[in-house]
Scaffold this active site. Structure first.
Site, PDB file in Angstrom:
ATOM      1  CB  SER A  69     -20.078   1.011  -3.627  1.00 12.95           C
ATOM      2  OG  SER A  69     -20.762   0.844  -2.258  1.00 12.95           O
ATOM      3  CE  LYS A  99     -29.650  10.892  -3.431  1.00 13.28           C
ATOM      4  NZ  LYS A  99     -29.204   9.844  -4.446  1.00 13.28           N
ATOM      5  CB  THR A 109     -25.919  -0.221  -0.272  1.00 16.20           C
ATOM      6  OG1 THR A 109     -26.445   0.988   0.342  1.00 16.20           O
ATOM      7  CG2 THR A 109     -26.837  -0.495  -1.270  1.00 16.20           C
ATOM      8  CE1 TYR A 140     -28.427  10.028  -0.091  1.00 17.26           C
ATOM      9  CE2 TYR A 140     -30.888  10.006   0.787  1.00 17.26           C
ATOM     10  CZ  TYR A 140     -29.581   9.417  -0.051  1.00 17.26           C
ATOM     11  OH  TYR A 140     -29.982   8.209  -0.507  1.00 17.26           O
ATOM     12  CB  SER A 149     -33.260   9.206  -1.529  1.00 20.99           C
ATOM     13  OG  SER A 149     -33.956   8.648  -0.377  1.00 20.99           O
TER      14      SER A 149
HETATM   15  N1  LIG Z   1     -29.428   1.960  -0.339  1.00 18.38           N
HETATM   16  C1  LIG Z   1     -30.498   2.343  -0.109  1.00 18.38           C
HETATM   17  O1  LIG Z   1     -31.182   2.161   0.595  1.00 18.38           O
HETATM   18  C2  LIG Z   1     -30.542   3.914  -1.153  1.00 18.38           C
HETATM   19  C3  LIG Z   1     -32.067   4.440  -0.495  1.00 18.38           C
HETATM   20  C4  LIG Z   1     -32.190   5.485  -1.616  1.00 18.38           C
HETATM   21  C5  LIG Z   1     -31.610   6.027  -2.454  1.00 18.38           C
HETATM   22  N2  LIG Z   1     -30.099   5.539  -2.634  1.00 18.38           N
HETATM   23  C6  LIG Z   1     -29.334   5.886  -3.752  1.00 18.38           C
HETATM   24  O2  LIG Z   1     -28.689   4.941  -4.290  1.00 18.38           O
HETATM   25  C7  LIG Z   1     -27.250   5.498  -4.769  1.00 18.38           C
HETATM   26  C8  LIG Z   1     -26.468   4.339  -4.432  1.00 18.38           C
HETATM   27  O3  LIG Z   1     -26.334   4.283  -3.110  1.00 18.38           O
HETATM   28  P1  LIG Z   1     -25.851   2.982  -2.213  1.00 18.38           P
HETATM   29  O4  LIG Z   1     -26.874   2.842  -1.300  1.00 18.38           O
HETATM   30  O5  LIG Z   1     -25.598   1.823  -3.362  1.00 18.38           O
HETATM   31  O6  LIG Z   1     -24.483   3.721  -1.536  1.00 18.38           O
HETATM   32  P2  LIG Z   1     -22.934   3.452  -1.664  1.00 18.38           P
HETATM   33  O7  LIG Z   1     -22.628   1.960  -1.288  1.00 18.38           O
HETATM   34  O8  LIG Z   1     -22.178   4.258  -0.738  1.00 18.38           O
HETATM   35  O9  LIG Z   1     -22.369   3.591  -3.092  1.00 18.38           O
HETATM   36  C9  LIG Z   1     -22.241   4.995  -3.516  1.00 18.38           C
HETATM   37  C10 LIG Z   1     -21.289   5.116  -4.810  1.00 18.38           C
HETATM   38  O10 LIG Z   1     -21.208   6.338  -5.291  1.00 18.38           O
HETATM   39  C11 LIG Z   1     -19.948   6.662  -5.370  1.00 18.38           C
HETATM   40  N3  LIG Z   1     -19.412   8.245  -4.955  1.00 18.38           N
HETATM   41  C12 LIG Z   1     -19.958   8.878  -3.886  1.00 18.38           C
HETATM   42  N4  LIG Z   1     -19.191  10.044  -3.979  1.00 18.38           N
HETATM   43  C13 LIG Z   1     -18.635  10.019  -5.310  1.00 18.38           C
HETATM   44  C14 LIG Z   1     -17.917  11.166  -6.121  1.00 18.38           C
HETATM   45  N5  LIG Z   1     -17.837  12.310  -5.612  1.00 18.38           N
HETATM   46  N6  LIG Z   1     -17.560  10.575  -7.445  1.00 18.38           N
HETATM   47  C15 LIG Z   1     -17.827   9.594  -7.883  1.00 18.38           C
HETATM   48  N7  LIG Z   1     -18.574   8.696  -7.234  1.00 18.38           N
HETATM   49  C16 LIG Z   1     -18.921   8.957  -6.341  1.00 18.38           C
HETATM   50  C17 LIG Z   1     -19.080   5.690  -4.330  1.00 18.38           C
HETATM   51  O11 LIG Z   1     -17.814   5.582  -4.474  1.00 18.38           O
HETATM   52  P3  LIG Z   1     -16.911   4.836  -3.694  1.00 18.38           P
HETATM   53  O12 LIG Z   1     -16.981   3.146  -3.774  1.00 18.38           O
HETATM   54  O13 LIG Z   1     -15.281   5.150  -3.949  1.00 18.38           O
HETATM   55  O14 LIG Z   1     -17.313   5.359  -2.127  1.00 18.38           O
HETATM   56  C18 LIG Z   1     -19.971   4.591  -4.529  1.00 18.38           C
HETATM   57  O15 LIG Z   1     -19.495   3.844  -5.473  1.00 18.38           O
HETATM   58  C19 LIG Z   1     -26.966   6.586  -4.285  1.00 18.38           C
HETATM   59  O16 LIG Z   1     -27.300   7.730  -5.065  1.00 18.38           O
HETATM   60  C20 LIG Z   1     -28.025   6.786  -3.069  1.00 18.38           C
HETATM   61  O17 LIG Z   1     -28.367   8.041  -2.601  1.00 18.38           O
HETATM   62  C21 LIG Z   1     -29.765   4.392  -1.866  1.00 18.38           C
END
Ligand SMILES: NC(=O)c1ccc[n+]([C@@H]2O[C@H](COP(=O)([O-])OP(=O)(O)OC[C@H]3O[C@@H](n4cnc5c(N)ncnc54)[C@H](OP(=O)(O)O)[C@@H]3O)[C@@H](O)[C@H]2O)c1
Length: 325
Positions: free
Chosen positions: A57, A210, A241, A206, A180
């Site tokens: 994802s 972090k 995302t 969360y 984050s």
């Molecule tokens: N997007 C932002 O603005 C933002 C900002 C700050 C930090 N982040 C960080 O960036 C990272 C990616 O976030 P994202 O926004 O791309 O989120 P996302 O679209 O929700 O993707 C999260 C991914 O983590 C996987 N996941 C969750 N729990 C898991 C588990 N127990 N075992 C294995 N995989 C697991 C999910 O698998 P499934 O596909 O099966 O659900 C998904 O592939 C995260 O660490 C998030 O905290 C994002």
């Protein structure tokens, strides 16, 4: 051309006024300013193996694509094999020649992490980097199969157990922990890693986990530095995302025009993994620049807090049983 001090001032102002720095505006301005750290060389990762968790994802999939473009063999760790295979196919279509393999692992389940790592080590003798990108924001307080609070299990304990188990192939490599900017709002709650006291809030849980990643990165850097392996924590800014759409719909509605796309959010993870030489270990990064770990005096903890947190993590991750430092 602006002087370096002016460039640094612009960068810092954007960093502190979150909307500018964390959005696509920040990345666009920084890229255009002199001194923007150079891209890794084309095909910098040719033939190297890299592992990315949460690869099914958002930022994880974009990180996979970015690393594959640099020539890496990318191991996509996913918890849903069918979803992971679909994402891998889409990446291959958009990035011809991408070398991808999918592996199933629930990062929250430490037994599953150990099972996965045993199979991985038997198959992949040399690993350049692990990007711990999997992330969750549990709507209610939730426990992992081992009874850990779920954010802590996915963001901290699972990644540490996985890295420990991969130390052989990862010798001399890199670890990137995706944190984050939300962690700036939280101190290290070393006294309550399980979030057992106070009203539960998804964003707080969360952000706390972090914060733990960032606070313990220097300790992990010391530990894994014994193998010549470096550790970086980073934050991606704000990206549009599936995770943000699902967990933060109001935030997304308000910020959507300026949110980064997935590749923009993944930029620093890819850069930290591929740039030569490896960036200095134990530091916190955003948009390819080292960032402070605290912006508020109220979040600063003591050495005692960090020692306590490390003691807890050693037990939670089973490090007490190992001979390494
Ligand atoms: N997007 C932002 O603005 C933002 C900002 C700050 C930090 N982040 C960080 O960036 C990272 C990616 O976030 P994202 O926004 O791309 O989120 P996302 O679209 O929700 O993707 C999260 C991914 O983590 C996987 N996941 C969750 N729990 C898991 C588990 N127990 N075992 C294995 N995989 C697991 C999910 O698998 P499934 O596909 O099966 O659900 C998904 O592939 C995260 O660490 C998030 O905290 C994002």
């Amino acid at each position: 051309m602006p002087r370096p001090t002016v460039v640094r001032a612009i960068d810092t102002v954007m960093d502190r006024t979150l909307v500018l720095g964390y959005s696509r505006i920040g990345l666009g301005v920084r890229r255009a300013l002199p001194g923007w750290p150079a891209d890794p060389l084309p095909r910098a990762l040719e033939g190297r193996h890299v592992l990315v968790t949460g690869a099914s994802s958002g930022l994880g999939a974009a990180t996979v694509a970015g690393l594959a473009d640099l020539g890496a063999v990318v191991h996509m760790v996913v918890r849903d094999e069918a979803k992971g295979a679909g994402v891998a196919d889409r990446i291959r279509d958009a990035h011809p020649g991408a070398e991808l393999r999918t592996w199933r692992c629930d990062v929250a389940d430490l037994d599953d992490v150990r099972r996965f790592a045993t199979g991985f080590v038997a198959d992949v003798p040399d690993l350049h980097a692990v990007v711990h990108n999997a992330g969750v924001m549990p709507p209610e307080r939730t426990e992992s199969p081992q009874g850990l609070e779920l954010s802590m299990a996915v963001h901290l304990v699972g990644p540490v157990v996985m890295t420990e188990a991969l130390r052989g192939p990862l010798t001399g490599g890199r670890v990137v922990l995706v944190s984050s900017g939300g962690m700036y709002a939280q101190p290290l709650h070393a006294d309550d890693p399980g979030y057992t006291t106070g009203d539960y809030s998804p964003t707080t849980s969360y952000a706390r986990s972090k914060r733990w990643q960032v606070e313990l990165a220097p300790v992990l850097a010391d530990r894994w530095g014994a193998d010549g392996t470096t550790v970086a924590t980073m934050h991606p800014g704000w990206a549009d995302t599936p995770g943000v759409r699902e967990s933060l719909p109001t935030f997304r509605r308000l910020t959507r025009p300026v949110l980064r796309d997935d590749a923009q959010g993944a930029d620093t993870s890819v850069w930290l993994t591929a740039v030569e030489p490896a960036p200095p270990t134990g530091r916190f990064w955003h948009d390819r620049v080292e960032r402070p770990t605290h912006l508020l005096p109220t979040t600063r903890g003591s050495d005692r807090d960090r020692d306590r947190a490390w003691s807890w993590l050693r037990v939670a991750a089973g490090l007490e049983d190992t001979a390494a430092p």
